[in-house]
Design a protein around this motif. Structure first.
Motif, mmCIF file in Angstrom:
data_model
loop_
_atom_site.group_PDB
_atom_site.id
_atom_site.type_symbol
_atom_site.label_atom_id
_atom_site.label_comp_id
_atom_site.label_asym_id
_atom_site.label_seq_id
_atom_site.Cartn_x
_atom_site.Cartn_y
_atom_site.Cartn_z
ATOM 1 N N SER A 117 46.856 19.013 37.080
ATOM 2 C CA SER A 117 48.104 19.576 37.602
ATOM 3 C C SER A 117 48.573 20.749 36.745
ATOM 4 C CB SER A 117 49.185 18.489 37.655
ATOM 5 O OG SER A 117 48.789 17.408 38.484
ATOM 6 N N LEU A 118 48.403 20.641 35.449
ATOM 7 C CA LEU A 118 48.756 21.747 34.554
ATOM 8 C C LEU A 118 47.868 22.964 34.825
ATOM 9 C CD1 LEU A 118 49.328 19.842 31.183
ATOM 10 C CD2 LEU A 118 51.034 21.155 32.439
ATOM 11 N N ILE A 119 46.581 22.727 35.015
ATOM 12 C CA ILE A 119 45.656 23.846 35.270
ATOM 13 C C ILE A 119 46.024 24.557 36.569
ATOM 14 C CG2 ILE A 119 43.267 24.398 35.871
ATOM 15 C CD1 ILE A 119 42.412 22.187 33.919
ATOM 16 N N GLN A 120 46.247 23.780 37.643
ATOM 17 C CA GLN A 120 46.535 24.396 38.935
ATOM 18 C C GLN A 120 47.904 25.072 38.945
ATOM 19 O OE1 GLN A 120 44.113 24.765 40.667
ATOM 20 N NE2 GLN A 120 42.978 22.944 41.253
ATOM 21 N N SER A 121 48.864 24.529 38.228
ATOM 22 C CA SER A 121 50.225 25.079 38.246
ATOM 23 C C SER A 121 50.378 26.279 37.319
ATOM 24 C CB SER A 121 51.231 23.990 37.848
ATOM 25 O OG SER A 121 51.182 22.893 38.736
ATOM 26 N N PHE A 127 41.332 29.931 36.330
ATOM 27 C CA PHE A 127 41.437 28.573 36.848
ATOM 28 C C PHE A 127 42.870 28.322 37.323
ATOM 29 C CE2 PHE A 127 37.951 28.560 33.858
ATOM 30 C CZ PHE A 127 36.971 27.817 34.496
ATOM 31 N N GLY A 128 43.004 27.818 38.563
ATOM 32 C CA GLY A 128 44.310 27.465 39.087
ATOM 33 C C GLY A 128 45.018 28.619 39.765
ATOM 34 N N PRO A 129 45.617 28.398 40.956
ATOM 35 C CA PRO A 129 46.239 29.484 41.724
ATOM 36 C C PRO A 129 47.674 29.792 41.309
ATOM 37 C CG PRO A 129 46.363 27.455 42.970
ATOM 38 C CD PRO A 129 45.615 27.130 41.691
ATOM 39 N N ARG A 130 48.194 29.086 40.305
ATOM 40 C CA ARG A 130 49.591 29.260 39.876
ATOM 41 C C ARG A 130 50.560 28.979 41.024
ATOM 42 N NH1 ARG A 130 49.023 34.684 36.013
ATOM 43 N NH2 ARG A 130 47.557 33.729 34.539
ATOM 44 N N LEU A 131 50.300 27.851 41.678
ATOM 45 C CA LEU A 131 51.161 27.328 42.728
ATOM 46 C C LEU A 131 51.516 25.890 42.364
ATOM 47 C CD1 LEU A 131 49.240 28.631 45.880
ATOM 48 C CD2 LEU A 131 51.487 29.412 45.092
ATOM 49 N N PRO A 132 52.587 25.351 42.944
ATOM 50 C CA PRO A 132 52.986 23.969 42.607
ATOM 51 C C PRO A 132 52.021 22.943 43.196
ATOM 52 C CG PRO A 132 54.437 24.871 44.291
ATOM 53 C CD PRO A 132 53.578 25.997 43.832
ATOM 54 N N PHE A 133 50.970 22.636 42.467
ATOM 55 C CA PHE A 133 49.936 21.693 42.886
ATOM 56 C C PHE A 133 49.884 20.513 41.925
ATOM 57 C CE2 PHE A 133 47.144 24.633 45.539
ATOM 58 C CZ PHE A 133 47.190 23.823 46.660
ATOM 59 N N VAL A 134 49.475 19.357 42.437
ATOM 60 C CA VAL A 134 49.104 18.227 41.587
ATOM 61 C C VAL A 134 47.678 17.837 41.930
ATOM 62 C CG1 VAL A 134 51.448 17.350 41.306
ATOM 63 C CG2 VAL A 134 50.067 16.554 43.242
ATOM 64 N N MET A 135 47.022 17.132 41.028
ATOM 65 C CA MET A 135 45.649 16.694 41.243
ATOM 66 C C MET A 135 45.553 15.182 41.109
ATOM 67 S SD MET A 135 43.022 19.506 39.653
ATOM 68 C CE MET A 135 41.688 18.676 40.539
ATOM 69 N N LEU A 136 44.631 14.597 41.915
ATOM 70 C CA LEU A 136 44.459 13.151 41.944
ATOM 71 C C LEU A 136 42.984 12.814 42.144
ATOM 72 C CD1 LEU A 136 47.390 12.263 44.386
ATOM 73 C CD2 LEU A 136 47.355 11.860 41.924
ATOM 74 N N ALA A 327 42.926 33.590 45.164
ATOM 75 C CA ALA A 327 43.675 32.357 44.958
ATOM 76 C C ALA A 327 42.839 31.128 45.282
ATOM 77 C CB ALA A 327 44.946 32.366 45.808
ATOM 78 N N VAL A 328 42.105 31.165 46.398
ATOM 79 C CA VAL A 328 41.305 29.996 46.774
ATOM 80 C C VAL A 328 40.215 29.696 45.740
ATOM 81 C CG1 VAL A 328 39.678 29.100 48.485
ATOM 82 C CG2 VAL A 328 41.818 30.186 49.231
ATOM 83 N N PRO A 329 39.430 30.690 45.292
ATOM 84 C CA PRO A 329 38.451 30.379 44.236
ATOM 85 C C PRO A 329 39.094 29.824 42.962
ATOM 86 C CG PRO A 329 37.895 32.469 45.266
ATOM 87 C CD PRO A 329 39.248 32.071 45.792
ATOM 88 N N ARG A 330 40.301 30.276 42.634
ATOM 89 C CA ARG A 330 40.974 29.737 41.444
ATOM 90 C C ARG A 330 41.284 28.249 41.633
ATOM 91 N NH1 ARG A 330 43.402 33.842 37.923
ATOM 92 N NH2 ARG A 330 44.749 32.184 37.158
ATOM 93 N N THR A 331 41.711 27.864 42.855
ATOM 94 C CA THR A 331 41.971 26.453 43.131
ATOM 95 C C THR A 331 40.685 25.643 42.994
ATOM 96 O OG1 THR A 331 43.742 27.025 44.680
ATOM 97 C CG2 THR A 331 42.830 24.816 44.838
ATOM 98 N N ILE A 332 39.602 26.144 43.575
ATOM 99 C CA ILE A 332 38.334 25.415 43.553
ATOM 100 C C ILE A 332 37.801 25.309 42.120
ATOM 101 C CG2 ILE A 332 35.936 25.474 44.321
ATOM 102 C CD1 ILE A 332 36.969 26.804 46.908
ATOM 103 N N ARG A 333 37.958 26.381 41.350
ATOM 104 C CA ARG A 333 37.527 26.305 39.939
ATOM 105 C C ARG A 333 38.339 25.246 39.191
ATOM 106 N NH1 ARG A 333 38.305 31.950 39.919
ATOM 107 N NH2 ARG A 333 36.435 33.062 40.607
#
Length: 498
Positions: A117-121, A127-136, A327-333
């Motif tokens: 969640s820290l990486i994506q946010s 790495f991470g799209p700098r959007l409010p995301f969480v990971m599970l 943004a999408v590749p950053r999320t996938i990374r």
């Protein structure tokens, strides 16, 4: 992708044809949405603005007082905490793991969910799209992990996760070139399927699975409906910060109601020690088998498609313009990096979750620092055993009632996106209808592909993957192949008439 994500006013401006950006989501075709439809907040620039504030800071990038950010972050955690708990408990029960090992895995699941969640946010480097995301921990990847573990052993399953994470990095450049074939029509269809599937997941938390003891027990149905009712009442009666916390307040009220009915076992929260520390390589050195890992690798392609949709819909939910090609590749990374670390801690693939998107729409709080705070809370929970146990005592029916509301928002967001996809054109309606039919089939009729070979069944039973690829393929055929054929036929006729 993961299992498990109000104010839902306004429509969206149609994107510029061929654009790779997502426009502000609060303006309709007749101008800004009515003031009465805006979320109430004592930070109006966050709750109702359509773009950057006067100081140039977009609400997504706005930092708030630490206490408030932590409070909103805890709300995200309470809604999503059931997923890592249920995933690890299912893993433990299926593979008959030692209780101590189960505790270690649960600790690792919370820590990795927080780190992801820290990486994506925050989006460090690429790495991470700098959007409010969480990971599970992902639901479908967990099933594949368990299948590999039962057939080839836990060390091979761990190796499969590591290989799949590396595979994601390798194929990402190729996948990035295909993003042009995922327009709003394709992504909107996919998001609707994701939302319906997640609502079903939340409903199962309330009812249990058909055929199991206690299925649809009146007390559980009552708890689920009461939790939904408490959430509605909080949203109706409160304003400002309290309205933004309606999801958490409804969940806490549902838990209190369950405790009054005697369905909460508080004794479990006091058992055990104070700290947990995730153990690296809990099953021993990983064993790498490409054949055994193939189903998980194939699934990762579908996961990339789902990550595309979630990145776009998340950006729309917060009203931020993004370039999909970056943004999408950053999320996938971010997914791949977190999964790679998770593989060394004995976990299945980690995926970005759609759960928090619904919470963002409910609260109107779009700051990515809130989900970053949720990440810190998750990491703390991973190390603090009593907190983990305290969260685990919340009845599944209460969590399910909350989840149904939050997850249904994702379906609405998908419908909103489809509303901007020119469904007046019969071709687009046909593409959407066929993709929904095939994508919803395994969700609405579980086991429909039980007679197919195992590896093929794994892909077909992912309604999200089937719906996404069907929509993308049909859109390509109707909008890229067929127009070209028609142009060539017309040109040939012109030549013959001369």
């Amino acid at each position: 992708m993961s299992s498990p994500r109000h104010a839902l006013p306004g429509t969206h401006q149609p994107p510029t044809p061929g654009s790779h950006t997502v426009g502000p989501e609060d303006a309709g075709p007749h101008g800004p949405r009515p003031e009465d439809d805006r979320p109430e907040d004592d930070h109006p620039e966050d709750a109702g603005s359509d773009g950057p504030r006067n100081d140039g800071v977009h609400p997504v990038d706005e930092s708030r007082p630490l206490g408030r950010i932590l409070l909103f972050g805890i709300q995200h955690v309470l809604v999503m905490a059931a997923t890592p708990i249920s995933a690890i408990f299912l893993m433990s029960a299926t593979l008959r793991l030692d209780p101590r090992l189960t505790v270690d895995l649960l600790s690792a699941a919370f820590v990795l969910s927080g780190a992801g969640s820290l990486i994506q946010s925050l989006g460090p480097w690429k790495f991470g799209p700098r959007l409010p995301f969480v990971m599970l921990p992902g639901g479908a990847p967990l099933v594949l992990f368990l299948a590999i573990a039962e057939q080839h052993g836990l060390r091979t399953a761990t190796g499969a996760v590591i290989l799949t994470a590396l595979f994601s990095f390798v194929v990402l450049p190729v996948f990035s070139r295909l993003l042009a074939f995922f327009p709003a029509l394709v992504i909107g269809t996919m998001i609707v399927i994701v939302g319906v599937n997640l609502v079903k997941v939340g409903a199962v938390l309330v009812t249990g699975r058909p055929g199991e003891p206690g299925f649809a027990a009146p007390v559980n149905l009552g708890l689920g409906m009461a939790t939904i009712g408490f959430t509605v009442v909080c949203y109706l009666l409160f304003s400002g910060v309290l309205r933004q916390l309606a999801v958490m307040l409804g969940l806490l009220a549902g838990t209190a109601f369950a405790a009054a009915l005697g369905t909460v076992d508080l004794g479990r929260a006091a058992e055990g020690g104070l700290f947990n520390v995730p153990q690296p390589l809990p099953f021993g050195s990983p064993r790498f088998d490409l054949v055994a890992a193939l189903p998980l690798m194939l699934y990762s392609l579908a996961s990339m498609a789902e990550a595309t949709g979630q990145t776009v819909i998340n950006a729309e939910a917060v009203g931020k313009e993004i370039d999909r090609r970056t943004a999408v590749p950053r999320t996938i990374r971010g997914d791949a990096l977190t999964s790679l670390a998770g593989g060394f801690l004995g976990l299945p693939l980690m995926v970005t979750s759609g759960e928090n998107i619904g919470i963002v729409r409910v609260t109107g709080v779009r700051s990515r620092f809130v989900t970053a705070a949720a990440g810190l809370v998750l990491i703390a929970i991973g190390f603090l055993a009593p907190v983990t146990r305290a969260i685990s005592v919340i009845p599944s029916a209460v969590i399910g009632g909350t989840a149904m509301v939050v997850f249904a928002v994702i379906t609405v967001l998908g419908i909103q996106m489809l509303g901007r996809s020119d469904l007046d054109r019969h071709t687009n309606t046909f593409v959407c209808a066929v993709a929904l039919a095939l994508g919803l089939l395994p969700i609405l009729v579980p086991g429909v592909y039980a007679g197919f070979p195992p590896n093929l069944r794994i892909l077909l039973e992912s309604g999200v993957a089937v719906g996404a690829f069907t929509a993308a393929l049909l859109h390509f055929l109707f909008h890229h192949i067929r127009p070209g054929d028609a142009a060539r036929v017309a040109a040939a006729r012109t030549e013959s008439d001369r």
